[in-house]
Design an enzyme around this catalytic site. Structure first.
Site, PDB file in Angstrom:
ATOM      1  N   LYS A  16       0.839  -1.200   0.000  1.00 21.38           N
ATOM      2  CA  LYS A  16       0.000   0.000   0.000  1.00 21.38           C
ATOM      3  C   LYS A  16       0.884   1.264   0.000  1.00 21.38           C
ATOM      4  O   LYS A  16       2.092   1.181   0.247  1.00 21.38           O
ATOM      5  CB  LYS A  16      -0.918  -0.036   1.226  1.00 21.38           C
ATOM      6  CG  LYS A  16      -1.900  -1.230   1.229  1.00 21.38           C
ATOM      7  CD  LYS A  16      -2.760  -1.205   2.487  1.00 21.38           C
ATOM      8  CE  LYS A  16      -3.630  -2.443   2.607  1.00 21.38           C
ATOM      9  NZ  LYS A  16      -4.453  -2.421   3.832  1.00 21.38           N
ATOM     10  N   TYR A  56     -11.953  -2.751  -2.967  1.00 19.04           N
ATOM     11  CA  TYR A  56     -12.493  -2.955  -1.611  1.00 19.04           C
ATOM     12  C   TYR A  56     -14.018  -3.062  -1.590  1.00 19.04           C
ATOM     13  O   TYR A  56     -14.627  -2.796  -0.557  1.00 19.04           O
ATOM     14  CB  TYR A  56     -12.025  -1.825  -0.696  1.00 19.04           C
ATOM     15  CG  TYR A  56     -10.619  -2.003  -0.160  1.00 19.04           C
ATOM     16  CD1 TYR A  56     -10.239  -3.187   0.496  1.00 19.04           C
ATOM     17  CD2 TYR A  56      -9.664  -1.000  -0.276  1.00 19.04           C
ATOM     18  CE1 TYR A  56      -8.955  -3.358   1.001  1.00 19.04           C
ATOM     19  CE2 TYR A  56      -8.368  -1.165   0.230  1.00 19.04           C
ATOM     20  CZ  TYR A  56      -8.028  -2.347   0.871  1.00 19.04           C
ATOM     21  OH  TYR A  56      -6.750  -2.505   1.374  1.00 19.04           O
ATOM     22  N   PHE A  64     -15.204   2.798   7.650  1.00 17.74           N
ATOM     23  CA  PHE A  64     -13.878   3.263   7.225  1.00 17.74           C
ATOM     24  C   PHE A  64     -13.664   3.153   5.710  1.00 17.74           C
ATOM     25  O   PHE A  64     -12.577   3.452   5.209  1.00 17.74           O
ATOM     26  CB  PHE A  64     -12.769   2.497   7.966  1.00 17.74           C
ATOM     27  CG  PHE A  64     -12.859   0.993   7.848  1.00 17.74           C
ATOM     28  CD1 PHE A  64     -12.356   0.334   6.731  1.00 17.74           C
ATOM     29  CD2 PHE A  64     -13.451   0.236   8.855  1.00 17.74           C
ATOM     30  CE1 PHE A  64     -12.431  -1.046   6.607  1.00 17.74           C
ATOM     31  CE2 PHE A  64     -13.541  -1.161   8.744  1.00 17.74           C
ATOM     32  CZ  PHE A  64     -13.028  -1.800   7.614  1.00 17.74           C
ATOM     33  N   ASN A 119      -1.460  -0.276   7.536  1.00 17.63           N
ATOM     34  CA  ASN A 119      -0.892  -1.613   7.771  1.00 17.63           C
ATOM     35  C   ASN A 119      -0.097  -2.165   6.573  1.00 17.63           C
ATOM     36  O   ASN A 119       0.118  -3.361   6.452  1.00 17.63           O
ATOM     37  CB  ASN A 119      -1.967  -2.587   8.265  1.00 17.63           C
ATOM     38  CG  ASN A 119      -3.074  -2.814   7.259  1.00 17.63           C
ATOM     39  OD1 ASN A 119      -3.038  -2.276   6.163  1.00 17.63           O
ATOM     40  ND2 ASN A 119      -4.054  -3.614   7.630  1.00 17.63           N
ATOM     41  N   HIS A 122      -1.499  -5.592   1.545  1.00 15.29           N
ATOM     42  CA  HIS A 122      -2.762  -6.312   1.343  1.00 15.29           C
ATOM     43  C   HIS A 122      -2.457  -7.697   0.786  1.00 15.29           C
ATOM     44  O   HIS A 122      -1.540  -7.852  -0.016  1.00 15.29           O
ATOM     45  CB  HIS A 122      -3.647  -5.569   0.333  1.00 15.29           C
ATOM     46  CG  HIS A 122      -4.752  -6.415  -0.206  1.00 15.29           C
ATOM     47  ND1 HIS A 122      -5.945  -6.586   0.454  1.00 15.29           N
ATOM     48  CD2 HIS A 122      -4.821  -7.197  -1.316  1.00 15.29           C
ATOM     49  CE1 HIS A 122      -6.709  -7.423  -0.239  1.00 15.29           C
ATOM     50  NE2 HIS A 122      -6.052  -7.808  -1.324  1.00 15.29           N
ATOM     51  N   GLU A 133      -9.136 -10.464  -7.630  1.00 16.46           N
ATOM     52  CA  GLU A 133      -8.196  -9.355  -7.478  1.00 16.46           C
ATOM     53  C   GLU A 133      -7.101  -9.395  -8.544  1.00 16.46           C
ATOM     54  O   GLU A 133      -6.711  -8.352  -9.081  1.00 16.46           O
ATOM     55  CB  GLU A 133      -7.594  -9.378  -6.070  1.00 16.46           C
ATOM     56  CG  GLU A 133      -8.626  -8.992  -5.004  1.00 16.46           C
ATOM     57  CD  GLU A 133      -8.182  -9.221  -3.572  1.00 16.46           C
ATOM     58  OE1 GLU A 133      -8.968  -8.877  -2.658  1.00 16.46           O
ATOM     59  OE2 GLU A 133      -7.077  -9.758  -3.329  1.00 16.46           O
TER      60      GLU A 133
HETATM   61  P1  RTP Z   1      -6.298  -6.522   3.467  1.00 14.79           P
HETATM   62  O1  RTP Z   1      -7.584  -6.857   2.739  1.00 14.79           O
HETATM   63  O2  RTP Z   1      -5.796  -5.132   3.222  1.00 14.79           O
HETATM   64  O3  RTP Z   1      -5.240  -7.571   3.355  1.00 14.79           O
HETATM   65  O4  RTP Z   1      -6.678  -6.509   4.989  1.00 14.79           O
HETATM   66  P2  RTP Z   1      -7.469  -7.588   5.771  1.00 14.79           P
HETATM   67  O5  RTP Z   1      -8.106  -8.586   4.878  1.00 14.79           O
HETATM   68  O6  RTP Z   1      -6.511  -8.085   6.800  1.00 14.79           O
HETATM   69  O7  RTP Z   1      -8.584  -6.700   6.452  1.00 14.79           O
HETATM   70  P3  RTP Z   1     -10.040  -6.263   5.940  1.00 14.79           P
HETATM   71  O8  RTP Z   1     -10.969  -6.505   7.065  1.00 14.79           O
HETATM   72  O9  RTP Z   1     -10.357  -6.841   4.598  1.00 14.79           O
HETATM   73  O10 RTP Z   1      -9.831  -4.710   5.815  1.00 14.79           O
HETATM   74  C1  RTP Z   1      -9.185  -4.167   4.704  1.00 14.79           C
HETATM   75  C2  RTP Z   1      -8.342  -3.030   5.130  1.00 14.79           C
HETATM   76  O11 RTP Z   1      -9.146  -2.006   5.681  1.00 14.79           O
HETATM   77  C3  RTP Z   1      -8.413  -1.293   6.650  1.00 14.79           C
HETATM   78  N1  RTP Z   1      -9.165  -1.270   7.889  1.00 14.79           N
HETATM   79  N2  RTP Z   1      -9.328  -0.199   8.597  1.00 14.79           N
HETATM   80  N3  RTP Z   1     -11.097  -0.084  11.727  1.00 14.79           N
HETATM   81  C4  RTP Z   1     -10.432   0.407  10.699  1.00 14.79           C
HETATM   82  O12 RTP Z   1     -10.136   1.562  10.592  1.00 14.79           O
HETATM   83  C5  RTP Z   1     -10.032  -0.536   9.663  1.00 14.79           C
HETATM   84  N4  RTP Z   1     -10.309  -1.822   9.619  1.00 14.79           N
HETATM   85  C6  RTP Z   1      -9.755  -2.296   8.483  1.00 14.79           C
HETATM   86  C7  RTP Z   1      -7.097  -1.977   6.830  1.00 14.79           C
HETATM   87  O13 RTP Z   1      -6.127  -1.272   6.074  1.00 14.79           O
HETATM   88  C8  RTP Z   1      -7.329  -3.340   6.235  1.00 14.79           C
HETATM   89  O14 RTP Z   1      -6.143  -3.889   5.746  1.00 14.79           O
END
Ligand code: RTP
Length: 155
Positions: A16, A56, A64, A119, A122, A133
């Site tokens: 990212k 997304y 968010f 973070n 992805h 994707e």
């Molecule tokens: P990614 O898709 O980026 O690998 O992340 P992930 O599956 O571990 O998490 P996901 O639940 O799919 O969320 C995607 C991205 O959204 C951001 N996020 N912000 N509470 C918050 O502010 C929040 N929660 C999630 C994170 O950047 C997350 O990677």
């Protein structure tokens, strides 16, 4: 057993904008590469907000979502496809829990990030999302298929 590139599992992995700005591209690529996964596609792009929303789309009801899409489209992203046995699930393990406060040390987020909104990386969370994707980010001709000399030592 011989590994056939054409049948191998693939995952979409993206560094990212925060990871790119912080100079962590080589560090992140290195972790996947040393594990034994194979890089079959890579490019650097600044996604539009519309594109970020497509990426997304599953999260569009979350509070968010808008900020997340603004962030993903705020600068260059390194988009990659990594290949290897179990790369989707194990890639998530290398990456660590979504919230870096909960990621284990030794994982990418655990070692290199502090808050969930920054973070740095992805990774696809399953075979269907990986396929979607990869198709969203790459044209078929951008995906390579090759065998490397190390494969017989990895598999
Ligand atoms: P990614 O898709 O980026 O690998 O992340 P992930 O599956 O571990 O998490 P996901 O639940 O799919 O969320 C995607 C991205 O959204 C951001 N996020 N912000 N509470 C918050 O502010 C929040 N929660 C999630 C994170 O950047 C997350 O990677």
């Amino acid at each position: 057993k011989e590994a056939h590139a054409a049948e191998m599992e693939r995952s979409f992995i993206a560094i990212k904008p925060d990871g790119v700005q912080r100079g962590l591209i080589a560090e992140i690529i290195s972790r996947f590469e040393r594990k034994g996964f194979k890089l079959v596609a890579i490019k650097i792009v600044i996604p539009s907000k519309d594109f970020a929303q497509k990426h997304y789309h599953d999260l569009k009801e979350r509070p968010f979502f808008n900020g997340l899409c603004d962030f993903l489209s705020s600068g260059p992203v390194v988009a990659m496809v990594w290949e290897g046995e179990g790369v989707i699930k194990y890639g998530r393990k290398l990456i660590g829990a979504t919230d870096p406060q909960k990621s284990e040390p030794g994982t990418i987020r655990g070692d290199l990030a502090v808050v969930v909104g920054r973070n740095i990386i992805h990774g696809s969370d399953g075979p269907e999302t990986a396929k979607d994707e990869i198709n969203l980010w790459f044209k078929p001709e951008e995906l390579t298929s090759y065998s490397s000399n190390t494969e017989k030592w990895i598999y």
